[in-house]
Scaffold this active site. Structure first.
Site, PDB file in Angstrom:
ATOM      1  N   THR A  57       0.957  -1.115  -0.074  1.00 35.10           N
ATOM      2  CA  THR A  57       0.049   0.105  -0.001  1.00 35.10           C
ATOM      3  C   THR A  57       0.932   1.361  -0.050  1.00 35.10           C
ATOM      4  OG1 THR A  57      -1.820  -1.208   1.249  1.00 35.10           O
ATOM      5  CG2 THR A  57      -1.593   1.238   1.119  1.00 35.10           C
ATOM      6  N   THR A  79       1.767  -4.277   4.471  1.00 38.98           N
ATOM      7  CA  THR A  79       1.661  -4.483   5.645  1.00 38.98           C
ATOM      8  C   THR A  79       1.124  -5.818   6.155  1.00 38.98           C
ATOM      9  OG1 THR A  79      -0.508  -3.567   5.769  1.00 38.98           O
ATOM     10  CG2 THR A  79       1.290  -2.173   6.327  1.00 38.98           C
ATOM     11  N   ASP A  80       0.542  -6.572   5.174  1.00 44.99           N
ATOM     12  CA  ASP A  80      -0.061  -7.852   5.492  1.00 44.99           C
ATOM     13  C   ASP A  80       1.172  -8.943   6.145  1.00 44.99           C
ATOM     14  OD1 ASP A  80      -2.466  -7.071   4.683  1.00 44.99           O
ATOM     15  OD2 ASP A  80      -2.738  -8.720   3.342  1.00 44.99           O
ATOM     16  N   LYS A  96       1.228  -7.691  13.055  1.00 43.74           N
ATOM     17  CA  LYS A  96       0.098  -7.043  12.676  1.00 43.74           C
ATOM     18  C   LYS A  96      -1.179  -7.161  13.460  1.00 43.74           C
ATOM     19  CE  LYS A  96      -2.418  -5.076   8.560  1.00 43.74           C
ATOM     20  NZ  LYS A  96      -2.623  -5.062   7.270  1.00 43.74           N
TER      21      LYS A  96
END
Lengths: 619, 436
Positions: free
Chosen positions: B102, B178-179, B257
Site C-alpha cells: 500500500t 503490511t500484510d 499486525k
C-alpha cells in the site's frame, strides 16, 4: 446575469452513508481527539489540483473530536467505507424523478479532493445519481444539471492560525447535492427556485430539518464577468440580496479593470522592508507587531491611486478585496494602504517617508503589512497577484456569504482535476427492480390543497402540517381512527411547539403513545384541555404509562351524574343571578363549574349540562 | 488491452472502435452523454461502460440502452510535472528499497483497483522533504502485494541490502506491504547477522494516492531513523496511534499486525519497541545492538515448514500429509501454555520420529510457553517437541525455516531454536511486557 443554485440537503436516514453510525449531531464533550495532517496528491490525470495545493500551502494540523458510541473507525479513516446506504440511494432516486432527471444506469462513487481537513480522508465521497432534469418557474423552465449523493463533511468547531478543530459527528451524514443550470436571471427567481427545490426535498419526508441541514451555494456571473461561487447562504431570504450584490461587485470590478488598463497600472512583486519608518509609530496595531518581533513590509501598486477606496459592494471597497487575499494567504490581520492613510495612528510623515522610500508618485498606491516576516511576504505577494488580476476583470473564485449579503474571498476555484474513483466501494447497478420501487411523494402544492379541502383545515394549519414530520401520523390518525383533524393538526403544530419551547421532549413520544392519547380523548377518558399537562408529565416521567399520568394528575373520569349534581347545586345557589341575567348567567357560572372539573371532562359537555340546568329553571 | 472490459461490453467498444481514454459521445435510448471512456473494475459486470463526465464524475451506462458511440477528437492530456530533487551535500546516505504494498500503491486506472505501482523514485519525488534528511538512493526490487510474499524474496531482499551496505549507506529503508511485513522483518533479522546499520521496514495502512495517507509521515520518519538511529537492527516503523504525531519502531522479530485497518495496526509483543519518534526526535529503548561491525549474510530458508493452529476438533490427516510430503518442520500454535489435544500426540510423535522438527508456540501471543505445568505439556516435551519460549508463532515459523536451511540435525535445530539469535527470545518475562 446568469445564476445557478447548488443545494445541499442532509437526509434523515438512520445510518450514515458509508457506515452504520447514527446521523446525530452532539454537543456533549467528545470522548477522544485524533490529530492529523493532509497532503495534496496528483489526480488520475497527473495534475495536482489548484485548490488542494492552496490548502496544503497553509500546512495546518487537524484535530478531530469523536464519540465512542456514535462515530467509528470509518469516520476516522481507520477502516475502509462500507457499502453505500441503500435508503439514501432510494431517496436520491425519488428526488431525481421528481426533478424529471435522467438516472444513471450504474452509480460510481468518486473521491473529490478536499484538503481543508473537513474530511479525514482528504476527499469527499460523492456519486452522480442523475442528470439533465428541469423544474418550472414563472420566469421559465430552469434546468437541473446534476444530482449527487455525497457524505457531509466534519463540523468545524474552532480554528487558529495553524490548526483547525473538527467534530466527526456530521461527517458521513448523507447529503443530496442538486445543481441547477445557469438559467436563473434574477435574485428573485433564485429565491423562488431555491424555495421550490427545498419543498420538493421536504415532500419526500426523508430530509433533516433545522439550522444547517440545508445549505445553498450560488454560482453567479454577469456579462464580461466570471463565474463566482458563493458558499454558505443559509437563509432563503438572503439569496436575492447575495445575487444582486454579486452582480454589483462584478460590474464594479469590470469598471475598475477598464480604468486600470487606461492608466497602464500594474503591481510590482518587489518587497520593501519599511520597519525603520515605523520605529516610533503611534499606530497601536503596528507597535504591537513590532514589540512581538514583527516587521513592516510594503509593496507598490503603480497607477492604483484612489482605486482601493472605490466601493465594490455596500461597505466593501476594492481595498477590502485585497485585504481578503492578504488574510487568507498570509494569515495576517489585515493591510494598510495609502488610499486610506494617514489614519489608524499612521502619520502623514510616515506616509511621506513610505512614498519616498518606494519612489511612489501620486498615481501609485502603497500597501503595507505588519507582522511575522514570512506571513507578511505571503500576504503582500497575494495582494500583488490579486491587484494584477484586477486588470483582467473578475477572477473566478469561491467566496463566502457575510450575514448582510455581501461576500468575502475564500479560495480559488477548484479545477476539474479533483475527482477520482473510490475503489473501496463497488459500483451499484440501478436495476428496473429498484426503479419500480420508487414511490413519488405528493407535491406539497397539491398536498396543501387536499388538506384544506379534504380535512377542513385552515390554510395556516394545513401549510404547517404538510411540511411537518407528523404529516403521515396525522393522516393515519384522522383516516383510521376518525379523530378530529383540526384537533390533531393543532396538537402537532401548536401544542407541541408550545411544549417544545418549554423544554418538553414531545418528539420522543412514539406513534402508539400519541394514538392512545387521542383515542382516550375520543372515549372521554379525559378532556382535550388536559393533553398538555399529560404530555408534560410523561416527558418528566419517562417509561410511565398514560394510565399513570391520568392517575397522577387526578384526571380520572368523572361520571356525568356527578357533574349534573354539581351543576344543579350551583344553579340553586345562584338563582338570583339567573333570574336577573337569564341565559347570560351561563358564562359566569361556567367558570365556577370548570374550576371543579377542568381537564377531567371536556368543557363542551360541562357547558351543555349547565345550560340544560339553567334553561330548566328559566322555563 | 481490455481495461477490465470483457464479454458484451468489450464487443460493443470494439464495434465502435473506441478505446479507454478516448473522448466519446454516447447516444442512448434516453439521452446523450459525452465524456472520457474509463476503465472498468475487474469485479464489474459486462453490461455497462464507464464514462467520466465533464465535471469529473464517473457514471455507468447500460450497453443495452446504447444506440451509437462516436469518438470526439481531443487535445493531448497535460503532463505530470515532476518536482525537482534538491541535493544537499554532507547528508547521510540512505537507500530506499521498494518491494510494493500500500505504501507503494496507487489507484490503477487500468483496473480501477489499488495496486502496487509507485516506485521508490515516485515516493521520493512526492515527498521532496526527504532530500533534506538524507541523500536518497532508490531501488525497485519487487512490486508485489505482500500477501504474495515468498521466502525466496526474503533472500533477494537480504542480498540487496548487503549490496547497498557494501556501497556505503548509513541506513536502509525497505517499503513493504503490511500484510506480511512482520514475517519479512523476522526473516531479515535472522538473515542479516552482525548488521552494521539500521534496516527499517515501513508500510502504510492508507494508500499513498490519498491526502490522508500515512505513507508520507511513515516514510519520512523511516528515512530519519535509517539515517540517524544509534541502533543497528531490523525494525518495523509505523504509527504509534491513529494520530499523525508519533511513530514507533518495533524490533523485527517481535512485531505483529494486530488490526486489519488502523494506522497503528503493528504492535510489539512480549518486548519493548526499539524507538519512538516525535517531532523529528528519536527516543531509543535499550538494550539494542549498536551500529558497527561487518555484515555476515545467512539468507537461506527451507520452505518445507508449516504453521498449524491447534483447535478443538483439529483433523489428524494434516500430519500424515506433512510426513508423506517430506516436510521438515512444524510450528504448532498451541493453546494456553503450549498445549495440543491429546489425540494428535501419536501423530506428533510419528512426525518427530520421521526427523521433523516440531516447535510449540502459543496462540495467546502474549506470554511464554511453559510445558511443565500440565501433563499434556510434559508428554509433548518428552516426545521431543521444542518449547518456543516467548517467540511469536510467525517468528518461530520463519526462524525454523532459517534454521532448517543450515542443519538437519534435531539436536542442533533444538539448540538454535532455543537460543536468542535476533532478539526473538527474552530470558525474563518483564512486568508490563511491551508497554513502555
Amino acid at each position: 446575469m446568469r445564476v445557478g443554485i447548488e443545494i445541499h440537503q442532509q437526509l434523515d436516514t438512520k445510518n450514515k452513508l458509508f457506515c452504520n453510525c447514527s446521523t446525530i449531531l452532539r454537543e456533549d464533550p467528545p470522548h477522544f481527539i485524533v490529530i492529523r495532517k493532509l497532503r495534496p496528491v496528483t489526480s488520475e490525470l497527473g495534475e495536482v489540483d489548484q485548490a488542494a495545493l492552496f490548502e496544503s500551502e497553509k500546512q495546518k494540523i487537524f484535530q478531530y473530536q469523536g464519540y465512542v458510541d456514535s462515530t467509528c473507525l470509518v469516520e476516522l479513516d481507520e477502516e475502509p467505507p462500507h457499502e453505500i446506504n441503500k435508503d439514501a440511494v432510494m431517496i436520491s432516486l425519488t428526488v431525481a424523478k421528481m426533478l424529471n432527471m435522467i438516472i444513471v444506469d450504474e452509480i460510481h462513487v468518486m473521491r473529490k479532493i478536499v484538503i481543508d481537513g473537513s474530511n479525514t480522508t482528504g476527499f469527499q465521497r460523492t456519486a452522480k445519481i442523475a442528470l439533465d432534469g428541469w423544474i418550472d418557474d414563472e420566469e421559465g423552465r430552469v434546468s437541473i444539471k446534476s444530482l449527487c449523493l455525497e457524505e457531509d463533511s466534519a463540523r468545524k468547531i474552532s480554528e487558529g492560525p495553524d490548526y483547525v478543530v473538527y467534530r466527526l459527528d456530521r461527517l458521513g451524514i448523507p447529503l443530496i447535492e442538486i445543481s441547477t443550470g445557469p438559467d436563473i436571471r434574477s435574485g428573485d427567481q433564485a429565491r423562488r427556485v431555491a424555495l421550490k427545490l427545498g419543498r420538493i426535498l421536504k415532500a419526500t419526508g426523508m430530509v433533516k430539518r433545522g439550522l444547517g441541514t440545508i445549505r445553498q451555494d450560488l454560482n453567479i456571473s454577469i456579462e464580461g464577468g466570471a463565474r463566482v461561487e458563493i458558499k454558505g447562504v443559509q437563509e432563503l431570504g438572503l439569496i436575492s440580496t447575495v445575487v444582486n450584490y454579486e452582480a454589483l461587485r462584478q460590474k464594479n470590478l469590470i469598471e475598475i479593470a477598464e480604468e486600470l488598463r487606461r492608466r497602464n497600472a500594474y503591481a510590482s512583486e518587489e518587497l520593501f522592508d519599511v520597519t525603520e519608518i515605523f520605529s516610533l509609530t503611534t499606530s497601536k496595531i503596528i507597535k504591537k507587531e513590532l514589540i512581538a518581533g514583527g516587521k513592516v513590509f510594503a509593496i507598490i501598486l503603480h497607477g492604483f491611486a484612489d482605486i482601493l477606496r472605490k466601493d465594490i459592494q455596500p461597505g466593501r471597497r476594492f481595498g477590502t478585496e485585497l485585504s481578503d487575499y492578504a488574510k487568507v494567504y498570509g494569515g495576517i490581520g489585515g493591510i494598510f494602504h495609502t488610499d486610506e492613510l494617514p489614519a489608524y495612528g499612521i502619520s502623514e510623515d510616515e506616509v511621506r517617508a513610505l512614498r519616498n522610500k518606494l519612489n511612489a508618485n501620486s498615481m501609485d498606491c502603497i500597501v503595507i503589512a505588519a507582522g511575522e516576516p514570512q506571513s507578511c511576504k505571503r500576504a503582500l505577494l497575494a495582494v500583488v497577484r490579486r491587484a494584477n488580476q484586477a486588470l483582467l476583470g473578475v477572477p473566478a473564485e469561491v467566496r463566502a456569504a457575510n450575514p448582510d449579503g455581501t461576500t468575502h474571498f475564500m479560495r480559488p476555484m477548484p479545477g476539474a482535476a479533483r475527482m477520482y474513483p473510490e475503489t473501496d466501494i463497488p459500483s451499484m447497478v440501478i436495476t428496473e427492480d429498484i426503479l419500480n420501487k420508487i414511490k413519488l411523494p405528493e407535491l406539497l402544492e397539491l398536498k396543501i390543497k387536499r388538506f384544506i379541502e379534504g380535512y377542513g383545515l385552515s390554510p395556516d394549519l394545513a401549510s404547517l402540517i404538510i411540511e411537518s414530520p407528523y404529516s403521515s401520523t396525522f393522516e393515519e390518525l384522522v383516516n383510521n381512527y376518525k379523530i378530529d383533524p383540526s384537533f390533531v393538526a393543532s396538537t402537532f403544530e401548536y401544542t407541541f411547539r408550545m411544549l417544545r419551547r418549554e423544554g418538553v421532549d414531545v418528539d420522543s413520544f412514539d406513534k402508539n403513545q400519541i394514538l392512545e392519547l387521542f383515542l382516550r380523548i375520543n372515549k372521554g377518558d379525559f378532556a382535550k384541555e388536559a393533553l398538555p399537562n399529560i404530555l408534560r408529565w410523561l416527558s418528566n416521567n419517562k417509561g410511565k404509562s398514560i394510565e399513570d399520568a391520568i392517575n397522577a394528575l387526578s384526571l380520572t373520569r368523572v361520571d356525568i351524574s356527578i357533574i349534573r349534581d354539581s351543576a344543579r347545586k350551583i344553579v340553586e345557589e345562584n338563582m338570583e343571578l339567573i333570574k336577573r341575567e337569564g341565559e347570560h348567567s351561563l358564562k359566569k357560572l361556567m367558570g365556577d363549574l370548570m374550576k371543579l372539573y377542568r381537564g377531567k371532562i371536556d368543557g363542551k359537555i360541562i357547558y351543555e349540562i349547565l345550560r340544560e340546568e339553567i334553561l330548566k329553571k328559566l322555563a | 488491452m481490455s481495461f477490465g472490459y470483457r464479454g458484451k461490453s468489450l464487443e460493443l467498444l470494439n464495434k465502435y472502435g473506441v478505446n479507454v481514454g478516448d473522448k466519446i459521445f454516447v447516444k442512448t435510448n434516453r439521452a446523450c452523454f459525452s465524456g472520457i471512456l474509463m476503465p472498468r473494475s475487474e469485479i464489474g459486470d459486462d453490461k455497462h461502460i464507464v464514462i467520466k463526465l465533464e465535471d469529473g464524475y464517473n457514471i455507468g451506462l447500460s450497453i443495452s440502452s446504447i444506440i451509437d458511440i462516436e469518438k470526439i477528437p481531443q487535445e493531448t492530456p497535460s503532463k505530470i510535472i515532476q518536482p525537482s530533487i534538491k541535493s544537499i551535500p554532507n547528508l547521510p546516505n540512505v537507500a530506499i528499497i521498494s518491494t510494493g504494498g500500500t505504501i507503494a500503491s496507487r489507484i490503477d486506472y487500468r483496473t480501477g483497483a489499488v495496486s502496487p505501482a509507485l516506485s521508490a523514485q515516485d515516493l521520493y519525488q512526492s515527498i521532496p522533504e526527504l532530500g533534506e534528511i538524507a541523500n536518497i538512493r532508490t531501488e525497485i526490487l519487487l512490486s508485489l502485494l505482500s500477501e504474495n510474499m515468498l521466502p525466496k524474496y526474503w533472500t533477494m531482499m537480504a542480498k540487496s541490502i548487503k549490496n547497498h551496505i557494501e556501497k556505503g549507506v548509513e541506513g536502509i529503508v525497505l517499503t513493504h506491504g503490511t500484510d506480511t511485513m512482520g514475517y519479512t522483518a523476522a526473516a531479515l533479522s535472522f538473515s542479516l547477522r552482525n548488521l552494521p546499520i539500521p534496516v527499517i521496514l515501513v508500510g502504510s495502512q492508507r494508500s499513498s494516492d490519498r491526502p490522508s495517507s500515512d505513507a508520507y509521515f511513515n516514510l519520512k520518519a523511516a528515512v530519519l531513523t535509517a539515517a540517524k538511529a544509534p541502533f543497528a537492527e531490523v525494525g518495523v516503523l509505523m504509527h504509534s496511534s491513529i494520530s499523525d504525531d508519533e511513530l514507533i519502531v518495533h524490533r523485527g522479530t517481535r512485531v505483529r499486525k494486530m488490526h486489519t485497518s488502523r494506522r497503528d495496526a503493528f504492535q510489539s509483543i512480549n518486548s519493548k519497541p526499539l524507538a519512538k519518534i516525535r517531532n523529528g526526535n528519536i527516543e531509543v529503548y535499550k538494550p539494542y545492538k549498536e551500529r558497527g561491525g561487518s555484515l555476515e549474510l545467512k539468507a537461506d530458508f527451507n520452505d518445507k515448514v508449516v504453521l498449524i493452529k491447534c483447535f478443538p476438533g483439529m483433523p489428524l490427516e494434516i500430519f500424515n500429509f506433512l510426513i508423506e510430503r517430506g516436510y521438515r518442520g512444524i510450528v504448532l500454535e498451541g493453546t494456553g501454555l503450549g498445549h495440543a489435544p491429546e489425540y494428535i500426540f501419536p501423530y506428533i510423535k510419528e512426525a518427530i520420529d520421521n526427523g521433523i522438527a516440531v516447535v510449540m508456540t502459543s496462540q495467546c501471543l502474549f506470554g511464554r510457553v511453559n510445558m511443565n505445568v500440565y501433563s499434556t505439556g510434559r508428554i509433548l516435551l518428552s516426545m521431543g517437541v521444542i518449547p518456543g519460549e516467548d517467540m511469536l508463532p510467525e517468528t518461530a515459523l520463519v526462524k525454523l525455516m532459517w534454521v532448517l536451511a543450515q542443519t538437519n540435525d534435531l539436536n542442533e535445530i533444538k539448540k538454535l531454536m532455543l537460543s536468542n539469535i535476533a532478539g526473538e527470545i527474552s530470558e525474563r518475562s518483564e512486568y508490563g511486557g511491551s508497554i513502555l
